[in-house]
Write a protein that holds these residues in place. Structure first.
Motif, PDB file in Angstrom:
ATOM      1  N   UNK A   1      -2.975  -4.069  -5.668  1.00  0.00           N
ATOM      2  CA  UNK A   1      -4.135  -3.361  -5.125  1.00  0.00           C
ATOM      3  C   UNK A   1      -3.831  -2.734  -3.772  1.00  0.00           C
ATOM      4  N   UNK A   2      -2.878  -3.316  -3.028  1.00  0.00           N
ATOM      5  CA  UNK A   2      -2.433  -2.750  -1.755  1.00  0.00           C
ATOM      6  C   UNK A   2      -0.944  -2.443  -1.892  1.00  0.00           C
ATOM      7  N   UNK A   3      -0.582  -1.231  -2.358  1.00  0.00           N
ATOM      8  CA  UNK A   3       0.826  -0.919  -2.604  1.00  0.00           C
ATOM      9  C   UNK A   3       1.593  -0.676  -1.312  1.00  0.00           C
ATOM     10  N   UNK A   4       2.901  -0.863  -1.391  1.00  0.00           N
ATOM     11  CA  UNK A   4       3.722  -0.736  -0.197  1.00  0.00           C
ATOM     12  C   UNK A   4       3.643  -2.001   0.627  1.00  0.00           C
TER      13      UNK A   4
ATOM     14  N   UNK B   1       9.294  -3.804   4.581  1.00  0.00           N
ATOM     15  CA  UNK B   1       9.369  -2.790   3.538  1.00  0.00           C
ATOM     16  C   UNK B   1       9.769  -1.476   4.171  1.00  0.00           C
ATOM     17  N   UNK B   2       9.997  -0.476   3.353  1.00  0.00           N
ATOM     18  CA  UNK B   2      10.520   0.790   3.847  1.00  0.00           C
ATOM     19  C   UNK B   2       9.403   1.717   4.323  1.00  0.00           C
TER      20      UNK B   2
ATOM     21  N   UNK C   1      -2.359   6.655   8.524  1.00  0.00           N
ATOM     22  CA  UNK C   1      -1.208   6.216   7.746  1.00  0.00           C
ATOM     23  C   UNK C   1      -0.075   5.695   8.621  1.00  0.00           C
ATOM     24  N   UNK C   2      -0.020   6.145   9.880  1.00  0.00           N
ATOM     25  CA  UNK C   2       1.159   5.947  10.701  1.00  0.00           C
ATOM     26  C   UNK C   2       1.057   4.728  11.618  1.00  0.00           C
ATOM     27  N   UNK C   3       2.227   4.140  11.876  1.00  0.00           N
ATOM     28  CA  UNK C   3       2.392   3.108  12.898  1.00  0.00           C
ATOM     29  C   UNK C   3       3.688   3.378  13.657  1.00  0.00           C
ATOM     30  N   UNK C   4       3.889   2.581  14.702  1.00  0.00           N
ATOM     31  CA  UNK C   4       5.129   2.656  15.457  1.00  0.00           C
ATOM     32  C   UNK C   4       5.640   1.233  15.651  1.00  0.00           C
ATOM     33  N   UNK C   5       6.680   1.054  16.419  1.00  0.00           N
ATOM     34  CA  UNK C   5       7.344  -0.242  16.515  1.00  0.00           C
ATOM     35  C   UNK C   5       7.112  -0.924  17.864  1.00  0.00           C
TER      36      UNK C   5
ATOM     37  N   UNK D   1       5.174   5.996   8.171  1.00  0.00           N
ATOM     38  CA  UNK D   1       4.193   5.450   7.241  1.00  0.00           C
ATOM     39  C   UNK D   1       4.918   4.684   6.131  1.00  0.00           C
ATOM     40  N   UNK D   2       4.181   3.783   5.458  1.00  0.00           N
ATOM     41  CA  UNK D   2       4.732   2.993   4.367  1.00  0.00           C
ATOM     42  C   UNK D   2       5.066   3.856   3.151  1.00  0.00           C
TER      43      UNK D   2
END
Length: 544
Positions: free
Chosen positions: A8-11, A509-510, A344-348, A385-386
């Protein structure tokens, strides 16, 4: 009949903690070194989900600068009490190697656990309060008598010990936000080992303890035990495991474990759990650990089991008889003419994104300020993004004028600092050129750089196409009709948990996105005009 399509939550969405408040369902998942911390998704029918927030979004809640790969936020637990939402999580600071030259020594790891709260699930959450550091995977249990308890796995760092020492519980004073009394070791686990991810539920006078065991790989499992007394002793489930895909590396859902229960208003139990979908015939999951869900049932003996008693995951369970509630599809068009980063985006790692990127310095563009290397654990300008599909195309357009070989910017597929593909614009002597940097444990050199060739003036479009295990890059001048395709077909599956350096954690994950480095310290910027991600039919399915 509506069917739920798992996951249900891919990635990359592991370690789900599921909660129902009234008619609303929420799932919190781990984000590890990605910022902001914790993903919370919302549903009203268990079938349709939407991201509604990442609550750990400022330095007083979370700062991960310097944490190693696959550390940071582990296994958040979401609960509700006193009219408030409570979120408890680990911010892992160190993941120590336990063996050197084959000798097993002490395993020094740091697992500080914190709690935050908020009256609204999508509101401004409180500053984080430290509770303990005795082990990871904390969870809160709110008993019927009004008392609250914190659980976590107990880490034993001493040489020759089992490391995973069992499940510890201690009372939490919610008003004072501190633990009181003494901790109690209530469960030492089963022969599967790696006992972690605890949750407690009370039903018919029994305290049911749910844990994850077997490690996060192919033998992962959900295990249960129960007791009449909260502090034990706990008797192990007669079937040993409640859910597992152990022994099956080619099924549609593998690596299943780390679950959490929720009950519908009619009392029907549902189990949310993590899973992996390997590339066919490769036994590698580039999408990382995802979240699935399925109905369960309480048997006459008072134990929880899958509907058919097989303890197997379900790829397509029947949806509960709730009103169908799909969410509006507010799709982002790929442009950066907006005031905030697309969700959609994140950073580190860093709580200071203003040092990494800006959407206002050059209106209509995402500007990345060149920072540290792609391998940095502190401050790197990488926004991504994932991956959510086994087949996809990602494309971006970058305006970048490097002055020297220390400056680079471009399109990146990133698992962690030791596994990535980076197609970037840099400079050698007086020539602006396209380079491909590859990091992989499979390479004797660790990291290689291949010069693709010189580039014309102006903005450059970069593209990555993945089809199962095959990755192909291309480039062209902005607006040109023909793509220049790089001749080599690359192995996308190195971007997975299953390909790793010995002793290093791999739990994420990628991601695919944009990056910019300036090792001269001048923070030379790169401007990205747009970014498009187009997912196609999922290839993560078994083949005959």
């Amino acid at each position: 009949m509506n069917i739920i399509s798992n996951p249900i939550l891919p990635g990359f969405n592991p370690d789900p903690s599921i909660l129902r408040v009234g008619d609303d369902f929420y799932i919190a998942t781990s984000t590890f070194e990605w910022y902001p911390g914790v993903q919370i998704h919302h549903s009203r029918d268990l079938e349709h989900w939407r991201l509604i927030g990442r609550p750990l979004a400022r330095a007083s809640q979370l700062d991960m600068r310097g944490v190693p790969d696959s550390c940071g936020v582990w296994a958040p637990d979401l609960s509700y009490a006193d009219g408030r939402f409570w979120l408890i999580f680990t911010n892992v600071k160190r993941y120590g190697v336990t063996t050197v030259n084959g000798a097993k020594g002490a395993s020094l790891r740091d697992f500080p656990n914190y709690v935050v709260y908020c009256d609204q699930i999508d509101g401004d959450w409180s500053d984080a309060v430290h509770l303990n550091s005795s082990g990871f995977d904390p969870a809160l249990f709110h008993d019927e008598d009004g008392r609250s308890w914190m659980l976590n796995m107990l880490w034993d760092h001493r040489p020759g010990r089992g490391r995973f020492a069992g499940i510890q519980i201690q009372e939490l004073d919610r008003a004072a936000l501190k633990l009181v009394g003494q901790p109690h070791l209530i469960f030492e686990g089963t022969d599967l080992g790696f006992t972690e991810g605890p949750h407690i539920y009370k039903r018919d006078g029994w305290y049911h303890l749910l844990v994850a065991e077997g490690g996060t790989g192919w033998d992962h499992a959900v295990v249960m035990a129960r007791s009449r007394d909260l502090l034990g002793p706990y008797a192990i489930h007669p079937d040993a495991v409640v859910l597992t895909a152990a022994g099956n590396r080619e099924g549609p859902l593998t690596r299943t474990g780390h679950g959490d229960l929720v009950e519908l208003k009619d009392g029907t139990p549902w189990l949310a759990y993590l899973c992996g979908r390997p590339i066919p015939k490769r036994e590698r999951c580039i999408l990382g650990r995802e979240t699935a869900i399925q109905p369960m049932r309480w048997h006459d003996d008072g134990w929880l089991r899958t509907l058919d008693g097989s303890a197997q995951p379900m790829e397509a369970p029947e949806a509960p008889k709730l009103p169908s509630m799909p969410w509006p599809q507010n799709r982002w068009d790929g442009g950066f003419d907006r005031g905030d980063l697309p969700p959609e985006f994140q950073w580190l790692r860093t709580p200071m994104p203003e040092r990494l990127f800006s959407l206002s310095e050059r209106p209509g563009f995402l500007r990345l300020h060149g920072r540290e290397t792609v391998g940095s654990h502190f401050e790197q300008a990488l926004v991504a993004r994932r991956l959510e599909h086994g087949r996809f195309t990602a494309t971006t357009c970058v305006d970048f004028s490097p002055c020297c070989f220390q400056q680079a910017a471009g399109l990146i597929l990133y698992y962690n600092s030791t596994k990535f593909y980076y197609l970037s614009i840099s400079k050698e002597a007086d020539i602006r050129e396209l380079q491909l940097m590859i990091a992989s444990p499979a390479l004797a050199e660790g990291i290689t750089i291949e010069v693709i060739g010189p580039l014309p003036e102006g903005s450059i479009e970069l593209r990555a196409q993945v089809d199962g295990d095959a990755l192909i890059f291309g480039w062209r001048s902005e607006g040109a009709s023909i793509w220049h395709i790089l001749p080599q077909q690359l192995d996308a599956t190195i971007l997975s948990d299953e390909v790793t350096c010995p002793g290093l954690p791999n739990f994420t994950g990628t991601f695919v996105g944009m990056a910019c480095q300036d090792l001269s310290g001048m923070a030379t910027p790169a401007d990205f005009a747009w970014f498009l991600y187009e997912g196609n039919d999922d290839i993560c399915a078994p083949v005959d």
